[in-house]
Design a protein around this motif. Structure first.
Motif, PDB file in Angstrom:
ATOM      1  N   SER A 190      -1.701   5.704 -13.444  1.00  0.00           N
ATOM      2  CA  SER A 190      -2.666   4.946 -14.479  1.00  0.00           C
ATOM      3  C   SER A 190      -4.144   5.033 -13.529  1.00  0.00           C
ATOM      4  N   THR A 191      -5.190   5.706 -12.986  1.00  0.00           N
ATOM      5  CA  THR A 191      -6.250   6.093 -12.650  1.00  0.00           C
ATOM      6  C   THR A 191      -6.603   7.270 -12.861  1.00  0.00           C
ATOM      7  N   GLN A 192      -5.698   8.047 -13.555  1.00  0.00           N
ATOM      8  CA  GLN A 192      -5.818   9.503 -13.843  1.00  0.00           C
ATOM      9  C   GLN A 192      -6.554   9.404 -14.822  1.00  0.00           C
ATOM     10  N   PRO A 193      -7.427  10.728 -15.763  1.00  0.00           N
ATOM     11  CA  PRO A 193      -8.252  10.747 -17.087  1.00  0.00           C
ATOM     12  C   PRO A 193      -6.674  10.416 -18.016  1.00  0.00           C
ATOM     13  N   GLY A 194      -6.266  10.279 -18.955  1.00  0.00           N
ATOM     14  CA  GLY A 194      -5.945   9.952 -20.219  1.00  0.00           C
ATOM     15  C   GLY A 194      -4.077   9.934 -19.602  1.00  0.00           C
ATOM     16  N   ALA A 195      -3.829   8.775 -18.846  1.00  0.00           N
ATOM     17  CA  ALA A 195      -2.756   8.366 -18.525  1.00  0.00           C
ATOM     18  C   ALA A 195      -1.762   8.200 -19.302  1.00  0.00           C
ATOM     19  N   PRO A 196      -1.136   7.409 -19.337  1.00  0.00           N
ATOM     20  CA  PRO A 196      -0.209   6.309 -20.176  1.00  0.00           C
ATOM     21  C   PRO A 196       0.001   5.214 -20.051  1.00  0.00           C
ATOM     22  N   ALA A 197       0.056   4.824 -20.877  1.00  0.00           N
ATOM     23  CA  ALA A 197      -0.551   3.100 -20.516  1.00  0.00           C
ATOM     24  C   ALA A 197       0.496   2.191 -19.751  1.00  0.00           C
ATOM     25  N   THR A 198       1.994   3.518 -20.402  1.00  0.00           N
ATOM     26  CA  THR A 198       3.324   2.827 -19.442  1.00  0.00           C
ATOM     27  C   THR A 198       4.296   3.623 -18.733  1.00  0.00           C
ATOM     28  N   CYS A 199       5.143   3.072 -17.896  1.00  0.00           N
ATOM     29  CA  CYS A 199       5.506   4.253 -17.279  1.00  0.00           C
ATOM     30  C   CYS A 199       7.387   4.096 -17.412  1.00  0.00           C
ATOM     31  N   ASP A 200       7.728   4.136 -17.590  1.00  0.00           N
ATOM     32  CA  ASP A 200       9.970   4.400 -16.998  1.00  0.00           C
ATOM     33  C   ASP A 200       9.744   4.277 -16.186  1.00  0.00           C
ATOM     34  N   LEU A 201      10.598   2.621 -15.515  1.00  0.00           N
ATOM     35  CA  LEU A 201      11.032   3.016 -14.884  1.00  0.00           C
ATOM     36  C   LEU A 201      12.766   2.633 -14.142  1.00  0.00           C
ATOM     37  N   SER A 202      13.160   2.873 -15.177  1.00  0.00           N
ATOM     38  CA  SER A 202      14.858   2.289 -15.543  1.00  0.00           C
ATOM     39  C   SER A 202      15.178   3.727 -14.269  1.00  0.00           C
ATOM     40  N   GLY A 203      16.250   3.153 -13.856  1.00  0.00           N
ATOM     41  CA  GLY A 203      16.689   3.688 -12.692  1.00  0.00           C
ATOM     42  C   GLY A 203      16.095   3.409 -11.385  1.00  0.00           C
ATOM     43  N   LYS A 204      14.706   2.708 -11.698  1.00  0.00           N
ATOM     44  CA  LYS A 204      14.040   2.711  -9.655  1.00  0.00           C
ATOM     45  C   LYS A 204      14.489   1.315  -9.128  1.00  0.00           C
ATOM     46  N   ARG A 205      14.208   0.937  -7.707  1.00  0.00           N
ATOM     47  CA  ARG A 205      14.787   0.094  -7.476  1.00  0.00           C
ATOM     48  C   ARG A 205      13.810  -1.158  -7.186  1.00  0.00           C
ATOM     49  N   VAL A 206      14.603  -2.094  -7.525  1.00  0.00           N
ATOM     50  CA  VAL A 206      13.465  -3.462  -8.176  1.00  0.00           C
ATOM     51  C   VAL A 206      12.586  -3.899  -6.717  1.00  0.00           C
ATOM     52  N   VAL A 207      11.353  -4.093  -7.239  1.00  0.00           N
ATOM     53  CA  VAL A 207      10.580  -5.123  -6.375  1.00  0.00           C
ATOM     54  C   VAL A 207      10.900  -5.758  -5.208  1.00  0.00           C
ATOM     55  N   GLY A 208      10.560  -5.430  -3.739  1.00  0.00           N
ATOM     56  CA  GLY A 208      10.926  -6.502  -2.607  1.00  0.00           C
ATOM     57  C   GLY A 208      12.276  -6.102  -1.765  1.00  0.00           C
ATOM     58  N   ALA A 209      13.358  -5.382  -2.264  1.00  0.00           N
ATOM     59  CA  ALA A 209      14.924  -5.469  -2.031  1.00  0.00           C
ATOM     60  C   ALA A 209      14.777  -4.717  -1.284  1.00  0.00           C
ATOM     61  N   SER A 210      15.041  -5.222   0.158  1.00  0.00           N
ATOM     62  CA  SER A 210      15.800  -3.984   1.176  1.00  0.00           C
ATOM     63  C   SER A 210      17.299  -3.485   0.775  1.00  0.00           C
ATOM     64  N   LYS A 211      16.871  -2.562   1.045  1.00  0.00           N
ATOM     65  CA  LYS A 211      18.985  -2.098   1.353  1.00  0.00           C
ATOM     66  C   LYS A 211      20.272  -2.297   2.055  1.00  0.00           C
ATOM     67  N   TRP A 212      18.704  -2.585   3.180  1.00  0.00           N
ATOM     68  CA  TRP A 212      19.924  -2.657   4.450  1.00  0.00           C
ATOM     69  C   TRP A 212      19.474  -4.390   4.885  1.00  0.00           C
ATOM     70  N   ILE A 213      20.048  -5.117   5.298  1.00  0.00           N
ATOM     71  CA  ILE A 213      19.661  -5.999   6.179  1.00  0.00           C
ATOM     72  C   ILE A 213      20.548  -6.592   7.203  1.00  0.00           C
ATOM     73  N   ALA A 214      19.834  -6.688   8.250  1.00  0.00           N
ATOM     74  CA  ALA A 214      20.939  -7.371   9.721  1.00  0.00           C
ATOM     75  C   ALA A 214      20.449  -7.995  10.513  1.00  0.00           C
ATOM     76  N   ASN A 215      21.052  -9.105  10.743  1.00  0.00           N
ATOM     77  CA  ASN A 215      20.390  -9.905  11.723  1.00  0.00           C
ATOM     78  C   ASN A 215      21.216 -10.753  12.633  1.00  0.00           C
ATOM     79  N   LEU A 216      20.840 -10.257  13.825  1.00  0.00           N
ATOM     80  CA  LEU A 216      21.394 -10.555  15.315  1.00  0.00           C
ATOM     81  C   LEU A 216      21.030 -11.688  16.329  1.00  0.00           C
ATOM     82  N   ASN A 217      21.979 -12.261  16.400  1.00  0.00           N
ATOM     83  CA  ASN A 217      21.331 -13.652  17.541  1.00  0.00           C
ATOM     84  C   ASN A 217      22.345 -14.073  18.367  1.00  0.00           C
ATOM     85  N   GLY A 218      21.588 -14.116  19.484  1.00  0.00           N
ATOM     86  CA  GLY A 218      22.761 -14.472  20.831  1.00  0.00           C
ATOM     87  C   GLY A 218      22.453 -15.825  21.919  1.00  0.00           C
ATOM     88  N   GLU A 219      22.885 -16.693  22.079  1.00  0.00           N
ATOM     89  CA  GLU A 219      22.038 -17.518  23.243  1.00  0.00           C
ATOM     90  C   GLU A 219      23.480 -17.772  24.271  1.00  0.00           C
TER      91      GLU A 219
END
Length: 800
Positions: free
Chosen positions: A671-700
């Motif tokens: 977007s900061t380049q000269p002649g940049a398009p007004a919008t882009c196509d993000l179809s097929g891209k990952r959604v913001v903020g979503a980690s693909k893998w999450i794992a939580n382990l705890n013990g006492e």
């Protein structure tokens, strides 16, 4: 529990109250703390039976290390008390003791213990909770979250209402997938249900003090017990402070620290077993420098403009340094009241009424990340008020069919004020040349929105056989929103004409959107089959549909050029399928749950960006980003492999992508380049903020020594893979994966009529650099909210 009055209350023995805690908090704590033992003596064991949730504090802290089986966990996810292993829905439950032992005291830390959860946090207003990648919409004043948060059965209309210390928590339940056929407000991603400990008819008192690095201090106290034979009370208070962990090299001050404090008072009236009335009041406040973010990544344009105005931003995205010349500050005041009444009617029907009022006031001061005066102060001040009323009728259980019927009403009045104080370098930094169009001006805009929501909901279960259940739920929600946005002419600055006047008018000129309205009727539904193969194995499958109403962008944003209708965003609709099992194995030494899910979102509501014609600045707008698909696997395991050793493991694989998002914002490298398009196509891209893998382990692990000593050690590790930092899919804002390790060691000892617990703890033990959120900023730059570095501390707690 002794029934005699102590010679000196432990809170008084400290010599002084905790600094900064309101005097009224201590008056209530001490008054109730003194009254409870007196009443206990008067009762003289009159209470012969007590609900399981009303155990004494010392009992709840002394888990039996000789236990050889996992205990039953009771939940109210379906608006009646049930064994969590018998509820056919993806559900994670954490009790208050687990949160305390893992040192989880803030909402932004919950993603370290819950599967499929992402918490984006900058400060109280710019925060959001996403479940399965759905709901990453921070700072959307005119839009509810996709994941709903409830506190003691009261829906919180703003995510920031949950940004306070998690104090005196009884239980936390995470329900994943669309919810609405049993909950007051309908949501499309899930529900986080937080329950605090209720007043007890057995005296309880707790005092805890913690200290650590970077000036960390936290004091917490609770007293609970009977006031009369039918009336019990509970008061809890906390005060937390720390210096902060980001250094401002401009003046040497620390940022991302401050003070938080709050109090919660409750009364429980229970004249007999067929009626109870619970009255809750709470108040929380924050005075901090949260919102301080580091320059994380930037296109060449940012560095060019910074050099043009003589600024020296920190170029290394290190987590602990910024260079800013203006104030960074957040002030939050919030609280509310609720009354929950439960009647046991004839034939064992239960009628529940929940009436609530809440308020939330937020005031920020933000710098533009430079050590020169381009923007002196900017932010959005918010004042929010909400009322809600819920009524439910639950049928008795044990027959061929049981059900819950309900009605819900919600009113919210929110107003915000967007303000910017421009400095003498504003033109050069924002426009690239000095026209005196923006220099030393002040711009203000007001937004307001009123939401009225009404719903009828129901859910019933047919017990087709002794093992096979069919559940169906239906909800209808009518919602209307009335809003208005108004910007006033700028004040200050030099008199201008020609090109400078045009720029000032285009970017800061007066605008009035007029009255804006949205009306919607949204259905929600659930169909579920569950089969109890045996007492220890449950299988289930479900289909559900959820809808969330549209919203209004409470900022001028695109309206002057694209029209007032561009401020409106349509509804978000979700279709969800689940397939899961819940099992208890090896003589109740292992619980293992897993589920597959597939969720399709149509009209996904997202915060995107727009650059108005004639303006040099990006503005936030709400939009329907198109279609999103979330699919994956979730699992949970709790094990008791050895006497005294408890292990918990949960995680998720979550593939969240835009199926269609053709008019998305372009990343800064484009977007900061000269002649940049007004919008882009993000179809097929990952959604913001979503980690693909999450794992939580705890013990006492804990064991018993002679003379009633109980040593213990605990450890946890939370991992999440990389995630997109901003909606534009910029490579400059990607958040790398990270793992956090926490350790503690302590000793419990039965002392007098209570239990003393002393511990030393280490959070983020390996000093991992990590980030909670990224944010698209000016001139192609990206800033990021930094996670807390390694912190060593100690805690001392006494339950009696």
């Amino acid at each position: 529990m002794s029934s005699t009055v102590p010679q000196a209350h432990p809170l008084l023995r400290t010599g002084r109250a905790w600094p900064g805690v309101p005097d009224y908090a201590w008056v209530l704590l001490l008054a109730l703390g003194g009254a409870l033992p007196l009443q206990a003596a008067e009762q003289n064991d009159a209470q012969t039976t007590t609900p399981s949730t009303e155990q004494s504090a010392s009992d709840t802290r002394k888990d039996n290390p000789s236990a050889t089986a996992l205990g039953k966990v009771t939940v109210t996810a379906r608006r009646r008390e049930e064994d969590s292993q018998k509820v056919p829905t993806p559900l994670t439950v954490l009790d208050g003791a687990t949160l305390e032992s893992q040192r989880i005291s803030k909402v932004q830390d919950l993603q370290q213990v819950l599967p499929s959860v992402n918490v984006a946090f900058i400060h109280a207003r710019q925060s959001s909770i996403a479940v399965r990648g759905i709901g990453n919409n921070p700072a959307s004043d005119g839009l509810e979250g996709s994941a709903g948060v409830y506190l003691d059965n009261v829906y919180l209309g703003r995510p920031g209402m949950a940004v306070f210390d998690l104090l005196d928590i009884e239980q936390l339940e995470l329900l994943r997938g669309p919810q609405g056929t049993l909950f007051g407000k309908n949501t499309t991603a899930g529900v986080l249900n937080i329950s605090t400990r209720a007043p007890t008819f057995t005296p309880e008192r707790t005092i805890e003090v913690s200290g650590g690095q970077e000036g960390y201090f936290q004091g917490r106290g609770t007293v609970s017990g009977p006031l009369t034979d039918s009336l019990a009370g509970r008061v809890s208070a906390y005060h937390t402070r720390d210096d902060g962990y980001i250094t401002n090299v401009h003046d040497g001050n620390k940022l991302n620290g401050g003070e938080r404090q709050g109090i919660r008072g409750q009364l429980l009236y229970k004249p007999h077993d067929d009626f109870s009335l619970r009255f809750i009041n709470d108040y929380n406040e924050e005075d901090s420098s949260y919102g301080s973010m580091v320059v994380y990544g930037a296109a060449p344009k940012f560095w060019q403009r910074a050099a043009l105005v003589g600024a020296s931003p920190i170029s290394d995205p290190g987590r602990d340094k910024v260079n800013i010349d203006s104030r960074q500050h957040v002030s939050v005041h919030q609280g509310g009241s609720s009354v929950e009444a439960n009647w046991k009617l004839d034939n064992d029907f239960t009628l529940t009424s929940i009436s609530a009022y809440r308020f939330w006031n937020f005031t920020p001061a933000n710098d533009e990340q430079l050590n020169v005066s381009a923007i002196r102060n900017t932010g959005v001040q918010v004042n929010d008020r909400q009322f809600s009323q819920e009524i439910r009728l639950a049928s008795p259980t044990g027959g061929a069919f049981d059900y819950v019927l309900g009605a819900y009403a919600f009113n919210q009045n929110l107003g915000n004020r967007t303000f910017t104080y421009y400095g003498p370098q504003a033109d050069r930094y924002l426009l690239g040349t000095n026209l005196n169009a923006l220099n030393d001006t002040y711009s203000k805009a007001n937004g307001k929105i009123e939401t009225n929501s009404f719903a009828l909901f129901s859910q019933g279960t047919w017990h087709l056989t002794d093992k096979l259940d069919f559940t169906a739920g239906l909800r209808g929600t009518y919602e209307e929103k009335d809003a208005k946005v108004q910007r006033f002419d700028p004040v200050g600055g030099a008199a201008v004409s020609g090109a400078a006047a045009t720029v000032r008018r285009n970017q800061l000129g007066a605008y009035d959107s007029g009255d804006l309205s949205l009306y919607s009727f949204a259905p929600s539904a659930l169909l579920s089959l569950s089969y109890q193969f045996n007492d220890d194995l449950l299988g289930y499958a479900s289909l559900s549909h959820g809808e969330k109403s549209g919203g209004v962008n409470l900022a001028v944003a695109s309206a002057p050029t694209a029209g007032a209708d561009s401020l409106l965003v349509g509804p978000e609709r979700a279709n969800d399928a689940e397939l899961g099992i819940k099992s208890t194995l090896f003589d109740r030494r292992l619980q293992l749950n897993a589920n597959l899910f597939w969720t399709g979102i149509h009209g996904y509501q997202a915060t995107t960006y727009y650059q108005p014609a004639g303006s040099s600045q990006l503005v936030q707008v709400l939009s329907n980003a198109g279609d999103v698909r979330s699919r994956g696997l979730e699992f949970e395991a709790t094990a008791l492999p050895l006497r005294g050793l408890t292990l918990n493991f949960n995680g998720s694989y979550n593939d969240v992508t835009y199926l269609s998002f053709k008019d998305a914002p372009c990343p800064a490298e484009i977007s900061t380049q000269p002649g940049a398009p007004a919008t882009c196509d993000l179809s097929g891209k990952r959604v913001v903020g979503a980690s693909k893998w999450i794992a939580n382990l705890n013990g006492e692990y804990k064991w018993q020594l002679e003379n009633r000593f109980e040593p213990y050690v605990s450890a946890s590790y939370a991992y999440r893979s990389e995630a997109e930092g901003t909606l534009d899919d910029s490579s400059l804002s990607k958040i790398p994966g990270y793992g956090l390790a926490n350790f503690s060691v302590g000793l419990r000892h039965d002392l007098g009529d209570g239990q003393l617990d002393a511990s030393v703890w280490l959070k983020n033990a390996f000093d991992k650099e990590y980030y909670l959120a990224a944010f698209a900023s000016l001139n192609g730059s990206y800033t990021a909210s930094v996670g807390q570095p390694r912190t060593l501390g100690a805690s001392l707690r006494y339950d009696f």
